[in-house]
Design a protein around this motif. Structure first.
Motif, mmCIF file in Angstrom:
data_model
loop_
_atom_site.group_PDB
_atom_site.id
_atom_site.type_symbol
_atom_site.label_atom_id
_atom_site.label_comp_id
_atom_site.label_asym_id
_atom_site.label_seq_id
_atom_site.Cartn_x
_atom_site.Cartn_y
_atom_site.Cartn_z
ATOM 1 N N ASP A 253 0.813 -1.218 0.000
ATOM 2 C CA ASP A 253 0.000 0.000 0.000
ATOM 3 C C ASP A 253 0.846 1.267 0.000
ATOM 4 O O ASP A 253 0.374 2.355 -0.324
ATOM 5 N N TYR A 264 -6.034 4.434 1.400
ATOM 6 C CA TYR A 264 -6.363 4.383 -0.027
ATOM 7 C C TYR A 264 -5.079 4.472 -0.832
ATOM 8 O O TYR A 264 -4.214 5.315 -0.554
ATOM 9 N N HIS A 265 -4.978 3.630 -1.830
ATOM 10 C CA HIS A 265 -3.730 3.537 -2.592
ATOM 11 C C HIS A 265 -4.008 2.980 -3.986
ATOM 12 O O HIS A 265 -5.172 2.803 -4.375
ATOM 13 N N ILE A 268 -6.427 -1.577 -6.304
ATOM 14 C CA ILE A 268 -7.881 -1.496 -6.240
ATOM 15 C C ILE A 268 -8.474 -2.900 -6.305
ATOM 16 O O ILE A 268 -8.092 -3.699 -7.170
ATOM 17 N N SER A 275 -9.668 0.526 -2.537
ATOM 18 C CA SER A 275 -8.482 -0.191 -2.084
ATOM 19 C C SER A 275 -8.861 -1.232 -1.021
ATOM 20 O O SER A 275 -9.711 -0.968 -0.164
#
Length: 337
Positions: A253, A264-265, A268, A275
């Motif tokens: 991540d 969130y990175h 997906i 994420s």
């Protein structure tokens, strides 16, 4: 990753009397000593990351020539598989939804991509590109994840079963669908580069691209290669692995985070549109880097339990999984510290 001839040990000759027996002005020791191994290393920015090739050889000039010719091949493959290069075949596929008479390399990677999607029940899915772009745009513009409605609208474009491959022709079933090979192309190119170097007669090679690595033979000192598994929350390593060959890939991540807390990175979950929340990184050892690359991404999406169960059932494949609290979990054959 789941023999090596040591070149460190020189033949010792016991001197008799005052000196060492000489032959034709050259000592027997000088005749029998093995040539010194030299390392040639070169790093270039390609595929949106840094690629490093290291070759161990007795002739540094020969090693340099091999490395540079291998980079020429990497450039050629990048020109096929990059989604950012407007001249690449993948770019054309994404722009028009089809490509006729595609190169053998693009067909091969696409076929493998579908196979890994089937193996992981869609956790690995190269059609995730529209969802990745939605997340990236939402964080760039609003610093928030996309709305439920936006995700639902884009989700219809994400399904590996929309990929149709017929011979050398590739089509996408829906307008607006797109392909990202970010989680498999690097591994594939590393494998191709390592194979090319081996075909040219070098058995002591390291090829690395953004955390995806192929290894063979030994390092310069004749020992196994030492590989550090990155700590996902600092610049150190959580484990050092000794390897005499095989492949390793890490997905995490921290590699391209949208938020400072790594919630969130760039990875997906194609089934959810956001994420995955459980893991910080996954490291996979496998017989080839293509597999390690794809499976590392799939494991990040699947979560600890599902990922460990999958890897345990795959031959010659092991995994190290680190969750958000930095707890580590290994498959039964992953090296211990």
């Amino acid at each position: 990753m789941k023999g090596k001839l040591s070149r460190r040990d020189f033949i010792r000759i016991t001197a008799i009397g005052a000196g060492i027996l000489a032959v034709g002005g050259i000592t027997l020791k000088e005749l029998l000593v093995e040539p010194e191994l030299k390392a040639y290393t070169e790093t270039r920015a390609l595929l949106g990351t840094f690629i490093t090739i290291k070759v161990i050889d007795t002739d540094e000039g020969r090693a340099e020539d091999m490395v540079r010719s291998t980079f020429t091949e990497i450039n050629r493959l990048s020109g096929i598989l990059s989604r950012f290069d407007p001249t690449s075949q993948l770019y054309r596929l994404n722009k028009t939804g089809q490509i006729m008479n595609a190169s053998g390399e693009l067909v091969e990677v696409m076929v493998k991509s579908v196979q890994y999607a089937e193996l992981t029940s869609g956790a690995f899915d190269v059609t995730v590109l529209p969802m990745l772009e939605l997340n990236s745009e939402s964080f760039q513009k609003h610093n928030t994840p996309p709305s439920t409605g936006d995700i639902a609208e884009v989700k219809s474009l994400v399904d590996y079963r929309m990929i149709n491959i017929s011979g050398k022709d590739i089509t996408l079933a829906k307008t607006g669908a797109g392909i990202t090979l970010d989680s498999i192309a690097k591994g594939y190119i590393v494998d191709m580069a390592a194979g090319l170097l081996k075909d040219r007669g070098n058995d002591n090679v390291m090829v690395e691209a953004g955390g995806d690595m192929s290894l063979s033979g030994t390092s310069q000192d004749g020992d196994p290669w030492k590989i550090g598994v990155a700590n996902p929350r600092n610049n150190g390593y959580c484990q050092i692995i000794n390897s005499g060959g095989g492949a390793i890939a890490t997905s995490g991540d921290y590699e391209a985070a949208f938020t400072s807390d790594y919630r969130y990175h760039h990875i997906i979950d194609p089934r959810v549109g956001l994420s995955p929340v459980d893991l910080s990184s996954t490291t996979v050892l496998a017989g080839n880097t293509t597999s390690a690359d794809a499976l590392a991404t799939a494991c990040m999406v699947m979560g600890k339990d599902e990922a460990l169960a999958l890897i345990e059932n795959l031959p010659d494949t092991e995994a190290l999984i680190i969750d958000k609290n930095l707890n580590s979990y290994r498959t039964s054959g992953f090296p211990t510290e």
